[in-house]
Design an enzyme around this catalytic site. Structure first.
Site, PDB file in Angstrom:
ATOM      1  N   LYS A  24       0.794  -1.121  -0.075  1.00  0.00           N
ATOM      2  CA  LYS A  24       0.062   0.071  -0.145  1.00  0.00           C
ATOM      3  C   LYS A  24       0.768   1.378   0.145  1.00  0.00           C
ATOM      4  O   LYS A  24       0.714   2.027  -0.738  1.00  0.00           O
ATOM      5  CB  LYS A  24      -0.977   0.080   1.235  1.00  0.00           C
ATOM      6  CG  LYS A  24      -2.297   0.728   1.067  1.00  0.00           C
ATOM      7  CD  LYS A  24      -2.949   0.807   2.262  1.00  0.00           C
ATOM      8  CE  LYS A  24      -3.728  -0.785   2.361  1.00  0.00           C
ATOM      9  NZ  LYS A  24      -4.233  -0.972   3.604  1.00  0.00           N
ATOM     10  N   ARG A  94      -3.593   2.972   8.352  1.00  0.00           N
ATOM     11  CA  ARG A  94      -3.839   1.694   7.839  1.00  0.00           C
ATOM     12  C   ARG A  94      -2.682   0.558   7.942  1.00  0.00           C
ATOM     13  O   ARG A  94      -1.307   1.187   7.571  1.00  0.00           O
ATOM     14  CB  ARG A  94      -4.312   1.696   6.417  1.00  0.00           C
ATOM     15  CG  ARG A  94      -5.445   2.390   6.210  1.00  0.00           C
ATOM     16  CD  ARG A  94      -6.048   2.619   4.779  1.00  0.00           C
ATOM     17  NE  ARG A  94      -7.353   2.830   4.305  1.00  0.00           N
ATOM     18  CZ  ARG A  94      -7.830   3.990   4.132  1.00  0.00           C
ATOM     19  NH1 ARG A  94      -6.944   4.982   4.216  1.00  0.00           N
ATOM     20  NH2 ARG A  94      -9.165   3.832   4.043  1.00  0.00           N
ATOM     21  N   GLY A 103      -6.458 -10.503   8.269  1.00  0.00           N
ATOM     22  CA  GLY A 103      -6.385 -10.978   9.591  1.00  0.00           C
ATOM     23  C   GLY A 103      -5.641  -9.984  10.343  1.00  0.00           C
ATOM     24  O   GLY A 103      -5.768 -10.063  11.791  1.00  0.00           O
ATOM     25  N   MET A 105      -4.836  -5.819  11.447  1.00  0.00           N
ATOM     26  CA  MET A 105      -5.609  -4.452  11.765  1.00  0.00           C
ATOM     27  C   MET A 105      -5.730  -3.940  10.474  1.00  0.00           C
ATOM     28  O   MET A 105      -4.793  -3.877   9.614  1.00  0.00           O
ATOM     29  CB  MET A 105      -4.861  -3.896  12.748  1.00  0.00           C
ATOM     30  CG  MET A 105      -5.706  -2.567  13.168  1.00  0.00           C
ATOM     31  SD  MET A 105      -4.904  -1.268  14.286  1.00  0.00           S
ATOM     32  CE  MET A 105      -4.888  -0.261  12.576  1.00  0.00           C
ATOM     33  N   ARG A 338      -4.019  -1.183  -6.037  1.00  0.00           N
ATOM     34  CA  ARG A 338      -2.847  -2.449  -5.802  1.00  0.00           C
ATOM     35  C   ARG A 338      -3.438  -3.393  -7.102  1.00  0.00           C
ATOM     36  O   ARG A 338      -4.572  -3.097  -7.649  1.00  0.00           O
ATOM     37  CB  ARG A 338      -3.165  -3.175  -4.555  1.00  0.00           C
ATOM     38  CG  ARG A 338      -4.697  -3.536  -4.276  1.00  0.00           C
ATOM     39  CD  ARG A 338      -4.871  -4.047  -3.085  1.00  0.00           C
ATOM     40  NE  ARG A 338      -6.242  -4.278  -2.633  1.00  0.00           N
ATOM     41  CZ  ARG A 338      -6.597  -4.511  -1.410  1.00  0.00           C
ATOM     42  NH1 ARG A 338      -5.674  -4.558  -0.364  1.00  0.00           N
ATOM     43  NH2 ARG A 338      -7.955  -4.556  -1.039  1.00  0.00           N
ATOM     44  N   HIS A 456      -2.044 -41.919   3.918  1.00  0.00           N
ATOM     45  CA  HIS A 456      -2.903 -42.538   3.106  1.00  0.00           C
ATOM     46  C   HIS A 456      -3.833 -42.073   2.207  1.00  0.00           C
ATOM     47  O   HIS A 456      -3.883 -41.932   1.108  1.00  0.00           O
ATOM     48  CB  HIS A 456      -3.060 -44.116   3.428  1.00  0.00           C
ATOM     49  CG  HIS A 456      -3.736 -44.780   2.545  1.00  0.00           C
ATOM     50  ND1 HIS A 456      -4.878 -45.120   2.173  1.00  0.00           N
ATOM     51  CD2 HIS A 456      -2.931 -45.885   1.468  1.00  0.00           C
ATOM     52  CE1 HIS A 456      -5.280 -45.929   1.324  1.00  0.00           C
ATOM     53  NE2 HIS A 456      -4.230 -46.572   1.145  1.00  0.00           N
ATOM     54  N   ARG A 618       8.491 -47.938  -9.861  1.00  0.00           N
ATOM     55  CA  ARG A 618       9.413 -48.349  -8.516  1.00  0.00           C
ATOM     56  C   ARG A 618       8.997 -49.328  -8.062  1.00  0.00           C
ATOM     57  O   ARG A 618       7.709 -49.854  -8.158  1.00  0.00           O
ATOM     58  CB  ARG A 618       8.939 -47.029  -7.683  1.00  0.00           C
ATOM     59  CG  ARG A 618       9.823 -47.132  -6.337  1.00  0.00           C
ATOM     60  CD  ARG A 618       9.415 -46.276  -5.228  1.00  0.00           C
ATOM     61  NE  ARG A 618       8.179 -46.326  -4.734  1.00  0.00           N
ATOM     62  CZ  ARG A 618       7.682 -45.827  -3.755  1.00  0.00           C
ATOM     63  NH1 ARG A 618       8.241 -44.724  -3.401  1.00  0.00           N
ATOM     64  NH2 ARG A 618       6.440 -46.076  -3.287  1.00  0.00           N
ATOM     65  N   GLU A 746      16.261 -40.850  -1.020  1.00  0.00           N
ATOM     66  CA  GLU A 746      15.276 -40.493  -0.026  1.00  0.00           C
ATOM     67  C   GLU A 746      15.886 -40.785   1.201  1.00  0.00           C
ATOM     68  O   GLU A 746      14.980 -40.568   2.107  1.00  0.00           O
ATOM     69  CB  GLU A 746      14.017 -41.090  -0.324  1.00  0.00           C
ATOM     70  CG  GLU A 746      14.047 -42.737  -0.687  1.00  0.00           C
ATOM     71  CD  GLU A 746      12.577 -43.263  -0.855  1.00  0.00           C
ATOM     72  OE1 GLU A 746      11.633 -43.027  -0.692  1.00  0.00           O
ATOM     73  OE2 GLU A 746      12.894 -44.398  -1.359  1.00  0.00           O
ATOM     74  N   SER A 765      15.821 -40.235  -8.419  1.00  0.00           N
ATOM     75  CA  SER A 765      14.671 -39.515  -8.083  1.00  0.00           C
ATOM     76  C   SER A 765      14.383 -39.231  -6.776  1.00  0.00           C
ATOM     77  O   SER A 765      14.506 -39.849  -5.974  1.00  0.00           O
ATOM     78  CB  SER A 765      13.475 -40.196  -8.871  1.00  0.00           C
ATOM     79  OG  SER A 765      12.240 -39.439  -8.517  1.00  0.00           O
ATOM     80  N   GLY A 767      13.027 -38.749  -3.390  1.00  0.00           N
ATOM     81  CA  GLY A 767      11.853 -39.125  -2.471  1.00  0.00           C
ATOM     82  C   GLY A 767      11.694 -38.034  -1.482  1.00  0.00           C
ATOM     83  O   GLY A 767      12.278 -38.305  -0.645  1.00  0.00           O
ATOM     84  N   ASP A 770      10.271 -39.180   2.078  1.00  0.00           N
ATOM     85  CA  ASP A 770      10.948 -39.935   3.098  1.00  0.00           C
ATOM     86  C   ASP A 770      12.217 -39.023   3.437  1.00  0.00           C
ATOM     87  O   ASP A 770      12.958 -39.114   4.558  1.00  0.00           O
ATOM     88  CB  ASP A 770      11.470 -41.023   2.607  1.00  0.00           C
ATOM     89  CG  ASP A 770      10.458 -42.298   2.838  1.00  0.00           C
ATOM     90  OD1 ASP A 770       9.920 -42.452   4.158  1.00  0.00           O
ATOM     91  OD2 ASP A 770       9.964 -42.928   1.774  1.00  0.00           O
ATOM     92  N   CYS A 832      10.253 -36.930  -7.032  1.00  0.00           N
ATOM     93  CA  CYS A 832       8.919 -37.445  -6.971  1.00  0.00           C
ATOM     94  C   CYS A 832       8.056 -37.495  -5.772  1.00  0.00           C
ATOM     95  O   CYS A 832       7.073 -38.153  -5.733  1.00  0.00           O
ATOM     96  CB  CYS A 832       8.788 -39.033  -7.681  1.00  0.00           C
ATOM     97  SG  CYS A 832       9.833 -39.960  -6.707  1.00  0.00           S
ATOM     98  N   TYR A 852      13.227 -32.830 -14.171  1.00  0.00           N
ATOM     99  CA  TYR A 852      11.860 -33.040 -14.199  1.00  0.00           C
ATOM    100  C   TYR A 852      11.154 -32.970 -12.541  1.00  0.00           C
ATOM    101  O   TYR A 852      12.190 -33.530 -11.658  1.00  0.00           O
ATOM    102  CB  TYR A 852      11.366 -34.180 -14.857  1.00  0.00           C
ATOM    103  CG  TYR A 852      11.586 -35.397 -14.239  1.00  0.00           C
ATOM    104  CD1 TYR A 852      10.768 -36.132 -13.163  1.00  0.00           C
ATOM    105  CD2 TYR A 852      12.743 -36.230 -14.893  1.00  0.00           C
ATOM    106  CE1 TYR A 852      10.985 -37.099 -12.815  1.00  0.00           C
ATOM    107  CE2 TYR A 852      13.028 -37.550 -13.914  1.00  0.00           C
ATOM    108  CZ  TYR A 852      12.134 -37.943 -13.057  1.00  0.00           C
ATOM    109  OH  TYR A 852      12.330 -39.169 -12.458  1.00  0.00           O
TER     110      TYR A 852
HETATM  111  C1  PEP Z   1       9.074 -40.125  -1.160  1.00  0.00           C
HETATM  112  O1  PEP Z   1       9.601 -40.574  -0.340  1.00  0.00           O
HETATM  113  O2  PEP Z   1       9.214 -38.997  -1.366  1.00  0.00           O
HETATM  114  C2  PEP Z   1       8.364 -40.920  -2.023  1.00  0.00           C
HETATM  115  C3  PEP Z   1       8.136 -40.273  -3.255  1.00  0.00           C
HETATM  116  O3  PEP Z   1       7.886 -42.191  -1.794  1.00  0.00           O
HETATM  117  P1  PEP Z   1       6.934 -42.698  -0.866  1.00  0.00           P
HETATM  118  O4  PEP Z   1       6.092 -41.423  -0.647  1.00  0.00           O
HETATM  119  O5  PEP Z   1       6.075 -43.712  -1.696  1.00  0.00           O
HETATM  120  O6  PEP Z   1       7.405 -43.073   0.380  1.00  0.00           O
HETATM  121 MG    MG Z   2       9.699 -42.815  -0.219  1.00  0.00          MG
END
Ligand code: PEP
Ligand code: MG
Length: 877
Positions: A24, A94, A103, A105, A338, A456, A618, A746, A765, A767, A770, A832, A852
């Site tokens: 502002k 302000r 959230g 003032m 704004r 899960h 995997r 991971e 890749s 993870g 983990d 991933c 990627y």
């Molecule tokens: C991870 O650990 O980031 C992963 C992609 O494997 P998972 O979530 O299946 O353990």
């Molecule tokens: Mg994992």
């Protein structure tokens, strides 16, 4: 030594000083420089806010002095005086952080009024009623906003006086009534605060500025910051601006307008105003505002000037503007401008239109849309009108976005059954497990009591694009009674509830949902994002259905196919369990024989869905507790299938119990114990690839990924099984097939020894689920329970499972990339974990040089845009 500057007059700042002056303040300065009529003032900087906290929540003399100096300057510019009876200066105060932040003032108007200055104002404006109306508004606002006195106390008094004189509207009150109200308001203040209302304007000002600074840290602001990735150390600025009055008669007014329609993006001025009113009247909804176009009739000159300035502002900022203005006796002032908030649809249309109008480049357009917003285009939403009157009964984690409405069922079987009967169902569980999958597929939405953002329920729901609220500890599920309780109310099987997976809210009633509309702008815009970005976007998909969905959303491959998810089907679980609990290799091979054809079919489906695109599969990585039977009934059935006794199997199941399954016998460790598992999976991967290649002539190059590697010898061991099995199958087929073997990074030890690991790995890749879990040393399933305490105590600003901890876990990622490339310069690097769909993490991965990111199907468009934005901000070859 010259002291640091904490306070800036509007004419001393500009738009580039947003970090220091807040959004502002920077824009008020910029407008001042552009010659737009802005009531003058000054900004107390965000650094003053940081200092306020460093000094133990105190506005020290050094800052106060600078505020008073700027006040003197303001008095000169306005030719008015703070506290003067003859010609009083009144100001608004302000808040204004770097980004606009609900959230905190918000606003105090008319500051500087007291028993004397009010008389001056009355004389000057020749309008006593107006002066006392301003005064009573100020006392109420100051008491409520600065001192935290409940504003209903004031509203009650106002209503009482109105009733006693038979007045219907505030405007029916005469100045004598308003004087009475002022006195009554001051009495409330004295009663609540134990002291008189502060008459001294400077005291009022310092109290108001202090209140803005301390509102930076109120609970609502902290929650907002966490949800929107705003660091706690930014602080807010405070803007002190001389008042202009929209409530000085029929040639005065106030309003809010956007240069384009914020809901649809239509290129036409959009807004409303009220004649003879002050800002809060527009917001309070007591009088119905007029559309802005009506101003053309009421005050044509003001309208024309307004339209011209609005269009200049849009051209100047190259973005849709959200402006506040006031007209004081025929003279127009801009109080604020704004970049306007807008719906996702509007954001896309505006970005695309502005490129075709030649106002901005494609690169600039790409930066104008918040990637997270795209999500709303891909999921159903609640009907806005119905939502207004809906009651929130509980709140959990916003685990998978979208809106869902349906009847409550407490088991997967019932959810599935009622879905088949044509009902819309919401599955409510303590937590979900693989056995619930069919119920989850059948459900419109999923609500769980336990589990975090990577539980899960959350991961599976996001994968399917199903709305999910997880970890909702507010509710108590009594499964046996088929009911859940919250706030003393029960919701039984068959009752309607609604879930908002974007906010985590649970509503105790049905709310209509509407399907998303994807207009043509979406395609054009995403096409530009794809042209610009260099980082590829893959998807985490375990089924042909998810894979096809992801391709529709623009996925360029599969970065993670979790093979254990393929085992969740009802007809497979027995074989999987048999494999897990088998005492001897022979028995395990028997179970694996059953699984082989199913896995092969799965992979064939996936290859077909992905055509020529790369697919990373995997190998098995089930934390065992997700698969073991727990109910005696299931153990009994399995024992019968396997031809062994119930007692024997029960003992085996008990012996497989792990204290910490997340760090237990999972991932490659299973193959170390039971090589035949990797053998079967390799067979399924390679045979499926050969089959599809033969029939479809796709260029399939399977990427086999080994999970949970921490030591190069582990990888060498598993890889040897993979390679010998694969090569034999390929040789026997008489066909040619290339394949790669790589690993997940991971486990911290894998990242630290990545130069070694790269000797055996064609690709890495990351993870990051983990890797985060194991770097922090807290379980991804349990951290949700205590992380809130960490946010409250400001130890963490955000959930590291959602947004990558760039400083710690990110350091491991960077290090592993460098080490990996040292050994194998052409090693392919991807990620991933869940972070692959989080925009700020995607930017980090771009800057780290990954090839990627891979994320769940519904986040693919988000990641595509985030990757394009990262490239625009920091170009990479
Ligand atoms: C991870 O650990 O980031 C992963 C992609 O494997 P998972 O979530 O299946 O353990
Ligand atoms: Mg994992």
């Amino acid at each position: 030594m010259e002291s640091k500057k904490y306070v800036y007059l509007f004419r001393e700042g500009n738009a580039s000083m947003r970090n220091l002056l807040g959004g502002k303040g920077a824009n008020l300065a910029e407008m001042t420089n552009l010659g737009i009529p802005v009531p003058q003032g000054f900004t107390v900087s965000t650094e003053a806010c940081t200092k306020y906290y460093e000094d133990g929540k105190k506005l020290v003399e050094e800052v106060v002095d600078q505020i008073y100096n700027s006040l003197n300057e303001l008095e000169k510019v306005t030719e008015k005086k703070f506290g003067s009876i003859d010609n009083p200066l009144l100001v608004s105060v302000r808040s204004g952080a770097r980004v606009s932040m609900p959230g905190m003032m918000d606003t105090i108007l008319n500051l500087g009024l007291n028993d004397q200055t009010v008389e001056g104002l009355a004389r000057l404006t020749n309008n006593e009623r107006f002066a006392y109306d301003s005064y009573r508004r100020f006392i109420q606002m100051f008491s409520d906003v600065v001192m935290g006195i409940d504003k209903r106390k004031f509203e009650d008094v106002l209503d009482e006086v109105k009733e006693s004189i038979g007045a219907k509207f505030d405007t029916d009150l005469k100045s004598s009534d308003l004087k009475l109200i002022v006195n009554k308001f001051k009495e409330i203040y004295k009663k609540e605060m134990g002291e008189d209302f502060p008459e001294e304007p400077r005291k009022q000002l310092i109290a108001a500025i202090t209140a803005v600074f301390s509102s930076w840290d109120n609970p609502r602001a902290i929650v907002y910051r966490r949800l929107n990735d705003i660091p706690g150390d930014w602080g807010t600025a405070v803007n002190v601006q001389s008042m202009v009055f929209g409530n000085m008669g029929q040639t005065s007014g106030t309003g809010v307008a956007f240069t384009r329609n914020p809901a649809t993006g239509e290129n036409a001025i959009f807004g409303e105003y009220l004649i003879n009113a002050q800002g809060e009247d527009v917001v309070a909804g007591i009088r119905t505002p007029q559309p802005i176009t009506k101003l053309k009739e009421d005050l044509p000159e003001c309208y024309e000037q307004f339209i011209n300035i609005a269009s200049n502002l849009e051209n100047h900022y190259k973005d849709m503007q959200d402006m506040e203005f006031t007209i004081e006796q025929g003279k127009l002032y801009f109080l604020q401008t704004r970049n306007g908030k807008r719906t996702a649809q509007a954001a896309l249309k505006i970005a695309v239109d502005m490129v075709s109008e030649g106002l901005i480049t494609k690169e600039e357009a790409i930066l104008k849309v918040d990637p997270k917003q795209l999500d709303t285009l891909l999921h159903p939403n609640f009907d806005v009108e119905e939502l207004k009157s809906a009651k929130v009964i509980a709140k959990g984690l916003p685990a998978s976005p979208g809106a869902a409405c349906g009847k409550v069922y407490f088991t997967a079987e019932e959810a599935k059954l009622h879905h088949e009967l044509g009902e819309k169902v919401i599955l409510v569980r303590q937590e979900t497990s693989p056995e619930d999958i069919e119920g989850m597929v059948a459900a419109e939405g999923i609500l769980t009591v336990r589990g975090g953002m990577t539980s899960h329920a959350a991961v599976v729901a996001r994968g399917m694009g199903t709305c999910c609220v997880a970890g909702c500890g507010d509710i108590k599920v009594i499964e046996a009674k088929r009911t859940f309780e919250v706030n003393g109310e029960s919701y039984n099987e068959g009752d309607y509830i609604s879930l908002d997976g974007t906010t985590g809210y649970v509503y105790g009633q049905a709310i209509k949902t509407v399907d998303p509309e994807i207009s043509g702008y979406f395609g054009t815009f995403m096409g530009w994002a794809d042209e610009l970005r260099v980082m590829k976007v893959r998807t985490n998909a375990d089924t042909p259905r998810d894979a096809r969905q992801a391709v529709k959303f623009g996925a360029e491959g599969i970065g993670l196919c979790r093979t254990e998810h393929m085992f969740f089907d009802e007809d497979r679980i027995p074989a999987v369990r048999e494999m897990i609990v088998a005492d001897a290799e022979e028995q395990r091979r028997k179970a694996l024989e059953k699984l082989l054809p199913m896995q092969r079919e799965d992979f064939i489906g996936i290859y077909e869905a992905m055509e020529d695109r790369p697919v990373t599969i995997r190998f098995l990585d089930p934390p065992l507790h997700e698969f073991l039977p727990t109910e005696d009934e299931d153990i009994e059935e399995l024992a019968k299938d396997m031809g062994i006794s119930f007692e024997h199997l029960k003992l085996t199941v008990e012996s497989l119990h792990e204290f910490n399954p997340m760090m237990g016998h999972r991932g490659c460790r299973l193959t170390v114990s039971y090589p035949e598992i990797a053998e079967m999976q390799t067979r399924a991967v390679i045979e499926a690839a050969l089959d599809v290649k033969k029939r479809k002539e796709y260029n399939i190059v399977p990427e086999i990924m080994i999970p949970l590697i921490g030591e190069i010898k582990e990888l060498a061991f598993v890889k040897e099984i993979v390679v010998s099995t694969a090569d034999e199958i390929i040789a026997n087929s008489g066909m040619e097939l290339k394949y790669h073997v790589g690993t997940m990074i991971e486990i911290p030890r894998a990242a630290i020894t990545a130069d070694e690991i790269a000797k055996e790995a064609d690709f890495f890749s990351f993870g990051t689920n983990d890797l985060t879990q194991m770097s922090f040393g807290f379980s991804r399933d349990d951290a949700g329970k205590f992380l809130n305490d960490y946010y409250d105590k400001k130890i963490y600003d955000f959930d590291p499972f959602q947004k990558l901890d760039q400083f710690g876990v990110g350091k491991l990622v960077k290090m592993a990339c460098e080490l990996g490339r040292k050994t194998r310069p052409d090693i392919k690097l991807g990620i991933c974990g869940e972070h692959g769909g989080d925009p700020s993490s995607v930017e980090f991965f771009h800057n780290t040089g990954l090839n990627y990111v891979s994320c769940s199907p519904f986040r693919v468009p988000v990641a595509r845009l985030a990757a394009a934005q990262a490239q625009v901000k920091n170009p990479r070859k």
